[in-house]
Design a protein around this motif. Structure first.
Motif, mmCIF file in Angstrom:
data_model
loop_
_atom_site.group_PDB
_atom_site.id
_atom_site.type_symbol
_atom_site.label_atom_id
_atom_site.label_comp_id
_atom_site.label_asym_id
_atom_site.label_seq_id
_atom_site.Cartn_x
_atom_site.Cartn_y
_atom_site.Cartn_z
ATOM 1 N N ILE A 52 6.129 16.731 5.655
ATOM 2 C CA ILE A 52 5.321 15.576 5.252
ATOM 3 C C ILE A 52 6.115 14.715 4.273
ATOM 4 O O ILE A 52 6.889 15.228 3.455
ATOM 5 C CB ILE A 52 3.975 16.027 4.629
ATOM 6 C CG1 ILE A 52 3.038 14.843 4.472
ATOM 7 C CG2 ILE A 52 4.199 16.749 3.305
ATOM 8 C CD1 ILE A 52 1.610 15.242 4.145
ATOM 9 N N ASN A 53 5.937 13.401 4.405
ATOM 10 C CA ASN A 53 6.529 12.425 3.491
ATOM 11 C C ASN A 53 5.421 11.621 2.839
ATOM 12 O O ASN A 53 4.307 11.531 3.361
ATOM 13 C CB ASN A 53 7.455 11.454 4.237
ATOM 14 C CG ASN A 53 8.626 12.153 4.904
ATOM 15 O OD1 ASN A 53 9.028 13.232 4.505
ATOM 16 N ND2 ASN A 53 9.174 11.519 5.934
ATOM 17 N N VAL A 54 5.739 11.000 1.710
ATOM 18 C CA VAL A 54 4.833 10.035 1.095
ATOM 19 C C VAL A 54 5.447 8.656 1.283
ATOM 20 O O VAL A 54 6.672 8.493 1.218
ATOM 21 C CB VAL A 54 4.596 10.361 -0.398
ATOM 22 C CG1 VAL A 54 5.885 10.291 -1.200
ATOM 23 C CG2 VAL A 54 3.553 9.431 -0.996
ATOM 24 N N LEU A 55 4.602 7.640 1.561
ATOM 25 C CA LEU A 55 5.077 6.304 1.912
ATOM 26 C C LEU A 55 4.611 5.258 0.905
ATOM 27 O O LEU A 55 3.495 5.341 0.383
ATOM 28 C CB LEU A 55 4.557 5.907 3.300
ATOM 29 C CG LEU A 55 4.837 6.869 4.459
ATOM 30 C CD1 LEU A 55 4.163 6.349 5.727
ATOM 31 C CD2 LEU A 55 6.328 7.037 4.677
ATOM 32 N N PHE A 56 5.471 4.256 0.680
ATOM 33 C CA PHE A 56 5.132 3.080 -0.123
ATOM 34 C C PHE A 56 5.642 1.851 0.629
ATOM 35 O O PHE A 56 6.816 1.798 1.007
ATOM 36 C CB PHE A 56 5.764 3.150 -1.512
ATOM 37 C CG PHE A 56 5.336 4.348 -2.315
ATOM 38 C CD1 PHE A 56 4.164 4.320 -3.059
ATOM 39 C CD2 PHE A 56 6.093 5.512 -2.306
ATOM 40 C CE1 PHE A 56 3.760 5.427 -3.788
ATOM 41 C CE2 PHE A 56 5.701 6.617 -3.033
ATOM 42 C CZ PHE A 56 4.527 6.587 -3.782
ATOM 43 N N SER A 57 4.753 0.867 0.844
ATOM 44 C CA SER A 57 5.113 -0.291 1.663
ATOM 45 C C SER A 57 4.670 -1.592 1.017
ATOM 46 O O SER A 57 3.698 -1.624 0.261
ATOM 47 C CB SER A 57 4.471 -0.183 3.050
ATOM 48 O OG SER A 57 4.885 0.980 3.727
ATOM 49 N N ALA A 58 5.382 -2.666 1.353
ATOM 50 C CA ALA A 58 4.997 -4.017 0.943
ATOM 51 C C ALA A 58 5.676 -5.011 1.878
ATOM 52 O O ALA A 58 6.853 -4.848 2.225
ATOM 53 C CB ALA A 58 5.392 -4.294 -0.501
ATOM 54 N N GLY A 90 0.804 -1.222 0.000
ATOM 55 C CA GLY A 90 0.000 0.000 0.000
ATOM 56 C C GLY A 90 0.827 1.257 0.000
ATOM 57 O O GLY A 90 2.041 1.243 -0.223
ATOM 58 N N ALA A 91 0.142 2.363 0.276
ATOM 59 C CA ALA A 91 0.780 3.677 0.256
ATOM 60 C C ALA A 91 0.061 4.595 1.234
ATOM 61 O O ALA A 91 -1.041 4.284 1.704
ATOM 62 C CB ALA A 91 0.753 4.270 -1.150
ATOM 63 N N GLY A 92 0.692 5.722 1.527
ATOM 64 C CA GLY A 92 0.084 6.677 2.443
ATOM 65 C C GLY A 92 0.930 7.921 2.602
ATOM 66 O O GLY A 92 1.836 8.187 1.806
#
Length: 271
Positions: A194-200, A152-154
């Motif tokens: 602020i940061n943008v996130l990408f996870s798996a 996902g992302a956030g």
């Protein structure tokens, strides 16, 4: 003459257990027994997690275009240092294929610089750490029950907590003339960012109440971490290899058991 046929009749009229009935009874027993963990159930349980992460950082530097700007200079030779991070939060399924995560984390970024004189024993180096209080919020595509795959992302709003710098100085004779204490300050840093996130990653539920997870997260800095009057601008990125323990709190409301409808007896008609 009739005795063999009578025995055969007794055998043929004996009770034969239905295998389908056995299966349904075992499934019902598994669902109703609180001591047995059912991987097909509890998808919507309230879940809290605590963990750590190993952050492999990188940064982007630029000269401040205002009156206070200065050339990057020696900072162009800085090397990023890896740091440990820590997080707590909740991660819950909101749909069969969607999970929502919100938490609180302490993110740390490191950078260092070293210069050794080619003509003497003098040397100069520093090691700097940025500490951030962050609020990661993510939505995951989630697949699986006992073993879950999440991707996902956030976004991650953050507030700088401070900057710590350790300086080492050696004179021309190699004597250590470094400051006795590290420099700690919050001056010069921005108020928030602020940061943008990408996870798996994966989460494995090994019991009714606990899981372990490994969910690497890549963050990209969208805002400059320095104040407007600083000579440089800096954006921090990192690959944070997160891992930890998740605790599950089963649903308090019990599902209403569906009562099986008994077949109606046919009325006997006497002629």
């Amino acid at each position: 003459i009739f005795s063999p046929f009578a025995n055969q009749a007794q055998i043929s009229t004996g009770k034969v257990e239905d295998p389908k009935k056995k299966t349904t009874e075992s499934v019902k027993e598994r669902k109703t027994n609180p001591n047995t963990y059912d991987p097909d159930g509890g998808l919507m349980d309230f879940t809290a997690f605590i963990g750590a992460g190993y952050s492999i950082g990188s940064h982007r530097l630029a000269e401040n275009g205002d009156l206070f700007g200065k050339p990057i200079g020696k900072r162009a030779d800085e090397k990023m240092e890896n740091r440990w991070t820590y997080q707590v939060g909740v991660r819950n399924r909101i749909h069969k294929f969607l999970s929502f995560e919100a938490g609180l984390s302490i993110d740390r970024y490191g950078e260092s610089y070293t210069y050794d004189s080619p003509t003497s024993d003098s040397a100069y180096s520093y090691d700097r750490t940025y500490n951030m209080l962050a609020l990661p919020i993510q939505v995951y595509f989630t697949y699986g029950k006992r073993v879950q795959f999440l991707a996902g992302a956030g976004i991650q709003p953050f507030i700088p907590m401070g900057m710590r710098t350790s300086v080492t100085i050696k004179d021309s004779l190699g004597n250590n003339v470094s400051p006795k204490e590290d420099s700690k300050t919050i001056e010069g840093l921005s108020g928030a960012g602020i940061n943008v996130l990408f996870s798996a990653g994966l989460q494995y539920r090994f019991s009714k109440y606990a899981s372990v997870y490994a969910i690497p997260c890549y963050s990209i800095g969208l805002t400059n971490i320095y104040g407007k009057q600083e000579p440089h601008k800096e954006w921090l990125d990192a690959l944070n290899i997160r891992f930890g323990l998740a605790l599950h709190f089963p649903e308090s409301t019990k599902e209403k058991e569906k009562k099986e409808k008994e077949p109606k007896e046919k009325k006997k008609v006497s002629w």
